[in-house]
Design an enzyme around this catalytic site. Structure first.
Site, short mmCIF file in Angstrom:
data_model
loop_
_atom_site.label_atom_id
_atom_site.label_comp_id
_atom_site.label_asym_id
_atom_site.label_seq_id
_atom_site.Cartn_x
_atom_site.Cartn_y
_atom_site.Cartn_z
N SER A 163 -15.54 -0.85 2.03
CA SER A 163 -15.84 -0.96 3.46
C SER A 163 -17.27 -1.48 3.62
CB SER A 163 -15.73 0.41 4.13
OG SER A 163 -16.81 1.22 3.71
N LYS A 164 -17.64 -1.68 4.86
CA LYS A 164 -18.98 -2.21 5.18
C LYS A 164 -20.08 -1.41 4.48
CE LYS A 164 -18.55 -4.57 9.56
NZ LYS A 164 -17.70 -4.00 10.59
#
Ligand code: GLU
Length: 473
Positions: free
Chosen positions: A235-236
């Site tokens: 994820s980010k």
């Protein structure tokens, strides 16, 4: 019986950049097509106009070009195939495999609230008369079971009771993803679908649509997603999600291709380094792991360093140029370019990325007079250091230009040390300080040889005649 030519595709939705997981999916498709002597196509799934942008499409194309995953034929834009999608929906309507659903948004909400765990079935499913109202075209999920045989997930059987009567064509006449994918894959002659396992259940739904249209169902492979080094879904938070982030960190496209492919694919041994040709020779879908792969930057660095070692000097210089200029804050003049190129064989074994090549090359690009401070300046402040530099300068000046090479310089340094009966550090440390200002550097004889006579004598005289020389007096 002749087997049809293998055709694979990568079908990203252009809503961001080329995601690293998407890039790996593209590579699996690419190498499998190569292995089978087939074709690999790129289809931009841009039917969701609200989320798709031209910039994102361009970012994906640029990312693929940089990574060196070259598609065959023209790029297919899904939005241009709307006529074919509508035609397929009509065919399904006519055969009874689909129906008109007149339910409004509010009705749908109530229906969904009341349906509990069961899959959606519209009350308009069995309506025979046509109404003068807007409608969607929904797929009529048949009773029974749907089976797929997946290269990674194995044999899977779903009871069709799990599948909603999904929308094929919206009320405004636009096709949905589920219909568009089936029609496009069929029309592109796709024989093997390789994609993320977030699409596994879609394979069941799409199989039903293929069957209803009387089309062959492509062979399928659903690849586990990539996880971060901590084992959590990428994820980010993990940073570095797009292929361009790896380009900016200084990975070579060949190194990243090799790493991404090895991430989640095994070839029966522990060998990490592969060339494209080797991969294409041995890559099969059955070697893809069923467990999610974890990003491992140490492995990526190792693989990239192996690609750096094997890359031709000129090609490496071209790729390293932007890093050399930004990391060292100095434009690469023709002279400097020549110097770095000559040094490439000493830089390669010391660098895992192009950025590290730039860091290792810093000493070659420093502007005179060097800024030598802190710890780096210490050897120049020692008693006798400047005298030694002056004495060595005389010997260096006397060395003929034609003999200015690593071996001769090594011999000159050794002779100086033995003639003066000193340890190598006594001369080596101040010379290194004067020539590199503490920047990373290889063996001293290499530093001398690669900087060249003029630059060496210049840097030495800057020190002898400068601040350090005065302190000696
Ligand atoms: N466009 C879909 C996505 O980006 C992929 C569709 C497919 O591979 O079937 O997730």
């Amino acid at each position: 019986m002749t087997t049809p030519k293998v055709i694979t595709r990568f079908a990203p939705s252009p809503t961001g950049f080329l995601h690293i997981g998407g890039a790996r999916t593209a590579l699996f498709n690419y190498y499998f097509a190569k292995h089978m002597g087939g074709e690999f196509h790129l289809r931009i799934e841009d039917t969701d106009k609200a989320r798709s942008t031209d910039e994102a499409t361009q970012a994906i194309i640029d990312g693929m070009n940089w990574l060196g995953v070259h598609h065959d034929g023209e790029i297919v834009y899904q939005s241009k195939n709307a006529d074919a999608h509508i035609e397929a929906a009509q065919a399904l309507l006519e055969s009874g495999a689909a129906y008109r659903c007149y339910a409004t948004a509010e009705e749908l909400e109530t229906l969904r609230e009341n349906q509990g765990d069961t899959a959606f079935r519209s009350p308009h499913r069995d309506r025979t008369e046509l109404l003068d109202k807007p409608y969607t075209i929904r797929f009529r999920v048949p009773e029974g079971e749907t089976k797929i045989s997946d290269h990674v997930q194995g044999d899977i059987t779903w009871d069709n009771k799990n599948f909603d009567d999904l929308v094929l064509l919206r009320a405004d006449g636009t096709p949905t993803y589920m219909l568009a994918v089936v029609v496009d894959d069929h029309n592109m002659g796709v024989t093997h679908v390789v994609r993320g396992d977030d699409h596994l259940i879609n394979a069941g739904r799409q199989t039903l649509i293929y069957q209803a249209l009387g089309w062959d169902v492509p062979d399928c492979t659903h690849v586990p997603l990539i996880h971060g080094p901590d084992g959590k879904k990428l994820s980010k938070r993990h940073g570095a999600l797009g292929a361009e982030a790896y380009r900016d960190m200084g990975y070579l496209p060949g190194g990243l291709r090799n790493y991404l492919l090895k991430l989640g694919w095994a070839h029966g041994d522990e060998e990490l380094f592969f060339t494209d040709e080797e991969i294409a020779k041995v890559f099969t879908l059955d070697g893809i792991n069923a467990a999610p792969a974890r990003l491992d930057f140490d492995k990526m660095d190792y693989i990239n360093s192996q690609h750096i070692l094997r890359e031709a000097d000129e090609a490496l210089l071209t790729q390293a140029k932007p890093f050399l200029e930004t990391v060292n804050d100095c434009p690469l003049s023709a002279d400097l370019e020549g110097r770095v190129l000559k040094a490439m064989e000493t830089l390669k074994p010391r660098a895992k990325t192009l950025k590290e090549i730039a860091e290792q090359a810093r000493y070659l690009m420093l502007k005179r007079p060097l800024d030598i401070t802190g710890k780096a300046a210490k050897p120049l402040r020692r008693d006798g250091a400047i005298d030694h530099l002056s004495a060595l300068t005389l010997r260096l000046k006397a060395l003929e230009d034609a003999s200015w090479n690593e071996d001769a310089l090594q011999a000159l340094l050794s002779a100086y040390v033995s003639d003066n009966d000193i340890g190598f550090g006594k001369i080596g440390q101040p010379v290194r300080a004067a020539l590199t200002g503490g920047a990373p550097s290889p063996d001293l004889s290499w530093v001398l040889a690669l900087l060249g006579k003029d630059e060496v004598l210049g840097r030495l005289s800057d020190v002898i005649d400068g601040e350090f020389g005065k302190k000696e007096e």
